[in-house]
Design a protein around this motif. Structure first.
Motif, PDB file in Angstrom:
ATOM      1  N   UNK A 177       0.822  -1.213   0.000  1.00  0.00           N
ATOM      2  CA  UNK A 177       0.000   0.000   0.000  1.00  0.00           C
ATOM      3  C   UNK A 177       0.853   1.259   0.000  1.00  0.00           C
ATOM      4  N   UNK A 178       1.992   1.212   0.662  1.00  0.00           N
ATOM      5  CA  UNK A 178       2.857   2.386   0.723  1.00  0.00           C
ATOM      6  C   UNK A 178       3.382   2.792  -0.646  1.00  0.00           C
ATOM      7  N   UNK A 179       3.468   1.825  -1.563  1.00  0.00           N
ATOM      8  CA  UNK A 179       3.878   2.163  -2.925  1.00  0.00           C
ATOM      9  C   UNK A 179       2.963   3.223  -3.524  1.00  0.00           C
ATOM     10  N   UNK A 180       1.723   3.209  -3.094  1.00  0.00           N
ATOM     11  CA  UNK A 180       0.702   4.081  -3.671  1.00  0.00           C
ATOM     12  C   UNK A 180       0.408   5.280  -2.766  1.00  0.00           C
ATOM     13  N   UNK A 181       1.374   5.598  -1.889  1.00  0.00           N
ATOM     14  CA  UNK A 181       1.306   6.777  -1.025  1.00  0.00           C
ATOM     15  C   UNK A 181       0.244   6.646   0.055  1.00  0.00           C
ATOM     16  N   UNK A 182      -0.198   5.419   0.323  1.00  0.00           N
ATOM     17  CA  UNK A 182      -1.180   5.152   1.366  1.00  0.00           C
ATOM     18  C   UNK A 182      -0.478   4.746   2.652  1.00  0.00           C
ATOM     19  N   UNK A 183      -0.880   5.340   3.762  1.00  0.00           N
ATOM     20  CA  UNK A 183      -0.356   4.961   5.064  1.00  0.00           C
ATOM     21  C   UNK A 183      -1.430   4.202   5.832  1.00  0.00           C
ATOM     22  N   UNK A 184      -1.105   3.026   6.305  1.00  0.00           N
ATOM     23  CA  UNK A 184      -2.070   2.234   7.061  1.00  0.00           C
ATOM     24  C   UNK A 184      -1.687   2.233   8.531  1.00  0.00           C
ATOM     25  N   UNK A 222      -3.075   9.679  -3.466  1.00  0.00           N
ATOM     26  CA  UNK A 222      -2.901  11.121  -3.652  1.00  0.00           C
ATOM     27  C   UNK A 222      -3.968  11.905  -2.902  1.00  0.00           C
ATOM     28  N   UNK A 223      -5.197  11.415  -2.954  1.00  0.00           N
ATOM     29  CA  UNK A 223      -6.260  12.105  -2.227  1.00  0.00           C
ATOM     30  C   UNK A 223      -6.013  12.046  -0.717  1.00  0.00           C
ATOM     31  N   UNK A 224      -5.473  10.924  -0.248  1.00  0.00           N
ATOM     32  CA  UNK A 224      -5.167  10.799   1.179  1.00  0.00           C
ATOM     33  C   UNK A 224      -4.075  11.764   1.606  1.00  0.00           C
ATOM     34  N   UNK A 225      -3.115  12.005   0.741  1.00  0.00           N
ATOM     35  CA  UNK A 225      -1.941  12.787   1.125  1.00  0.00           C
ATOM     36  C   UNK A 225      -2.129  14.297   0.939  1.00  0.00           C
TER      37      UNK A 225
END
Length: 414
Positions: free
Chosen positions: A223-230, A394-397
């Motif tokens: 998931x981090x590859x896609x700029x998502x933090x879990x 991107x929307x998350x960041x």
């Protein structure tokens, strides 16, 4: 991971209902869900209960104990066939776009979409060698030597991409925003490749696939590859909701959170809720590998019943709905080893009110829509979901970059 979030609509777990068979604590649930490295602590048969402690129905006040019939008694059902991923998340992405207030920053969003295209293509180039057999159910098909060679190719591709980015860094087309996102992506892909290669070598040395905790961590790095933090579900208090007069709680395996302060919410909201199944083996018929041929209830598992996994995930989508960053919608992922299924629950407030007060459901239904399964270790499947996952990331960041709070910070990127 961002563990600073604290739910205002959650209360301390010590306030849970006391009964002859009280709900297990979040730490106990973590152990029971297979995050331990010992495979002996996972389920051994399809008839196993969703908790190691079997409770009568009157104390089913934690969604980990739900099955699909319990979920359906609340008027929440799974669709009878899968939906294309682009269609599944299309309206949700539009809602998130509006909720974040980005509609006033069209120039910024255009720039982010261009960066997304660069990152999608870069990820494809770097990870094309990391491709396993489509089924990937037999560890004997993997050679440790082959994994080493694949990893070397991947690292070489990453280094080449980094050099290309550095060369572009001297031009005006590659600005501070691009470098910020590229740096996060570059670190993430290196961490993923390292974890992936170590994991497969370990599996090969033991001659069997790993436990669910390892696949959960693999999804975290992916998931981090896609700029998502879990963040782990038990990193914050249990989510609570009154259903038919019963105080019901939920602790999902993972949450994807929006980053930074969000002025529209009292707390940092969730974007996605992740449930990891304790499955030893799964199989799909050939006609179930397409969207039109897949019905989620027809999956075949060894180690856990499909009914228990779907009941738990649906219950988590329901309770996490209160924390969702979207309007009346909660997004989710069901993770079964290296397979992921995207889900979406849209729930209206009248239905929620009826659930809380125990009013008859009658014909009132809310549908959980879902995608076909995607194997994140298979290139074809992985590349098909990249665009959607980068879009979500991107929307998350957006908030973590403080674009909406700091106009001066914004102007340095435009």
């Amino acid at each position: 991971m961002d563990d600073s979030s604290n739910s205002s609509d959650s209360s301390d777990s010590s306030n849970s209902i006391l009964s002859p068979c009280s709900s297990p604590s979040s730490s106990e649930l973590t152990w029971k869900r297979g995050r331990s490295s010992s495979s002996s602590q996972t389920y051994e048969s399809d008839d196993s209960c969703t908790s190691l402690v079997k409770c009568p129905r009157f104390c089913e006040d934690h969604v980990s104990e739900w099955d699909i019939s319990k979920l359906e008694s609340f008027g929440i059902i799974y669709d009878d066939k899968a939906t294309e991923l682009a269609d599944l998340y299309e309206s949700a992405l539009k809602d998130l776009y509006l909720v974040l207030g980005i509609k006033h920053l069209a120039e910024l969003w255009t720039k982010l979409l261009k960066i997304k295209e660069i990152l999608v293509e870069s990820t494809k180039k770097c990870m094309q060698s990391l491709d396993v057999d489509e089924e990937f159910s037999d560890i004997d098909s993997l050679s440790p030597f082959a994994v080493v060679k694949e990893t070397e190719k991947c690292l070489q591709a990453i280094a080449k991409i980094k050099d290309e980015m550095a060369a572009n860094g001297s031009t005006s087309s590659f600005d501070n925003l691009s470098w910020h996102l590229f740096s996060f992506w570059h670190t993430a892909i290196l961490e993923y490749v390292e974890y992936y290669s170590d994991l497969i070598r370990e599996w090969s040395s033991h001659g069997k696939l790993g436990v669910e905790g390892e696949f959960c961590q693999l999804l975290v790095f992916f998931s981090r590859l896609f700029l998502l933090n879990s963040m782990s579900g038990d990193a914050s208090p249990e989510v609570r909701m009154t259903l038919d007069g019963v105080d019901t709680t939920s602790v999902p395996d993972l949450r994807y959170k929006l980053q930074g302060e969000c002025t529209h919410f009292k707390t940092n909201p969730s974007l996605m809720t992740v449930t990891v199944g304790e499955v030893k083996k799964w199989t799909l018929a050939q006609d179930e590998k397409t969207t039109t041929g897949f019905n989620i209830r027809n999956m075949k598992f060894t180690g856990q019943s499909v009914e228990s996994l779907l009941g738990r995930h649906g219950g988590e989508l329901l309770l996490e709905w209160k924390k969702s960053a979207l309007q009346d919608t909660n997004l989710g992922i069901i993770c079964v080893k290296n397979m992921i299924i995207f889900t979406c629950l849209k729930l209206d407030r009248e239905h929620l009110s009826n659930l809380a007060h125990g009013h008859p459901m009658e014909d009132e239904k809310s549908i959980i829509r879902y995608s076909r399964p995607y194997n994140i270790l298979v290139r074809k499947d992985r590349e098909e979901i990249m665009d959607t996952m980068f879009h979500l990331g991107l929307l998350c960041r957006i908030k973590s970059l403080h674009f909406l709070q700091d106009k001066a910070f914004l102007h340095c990127f435009l």
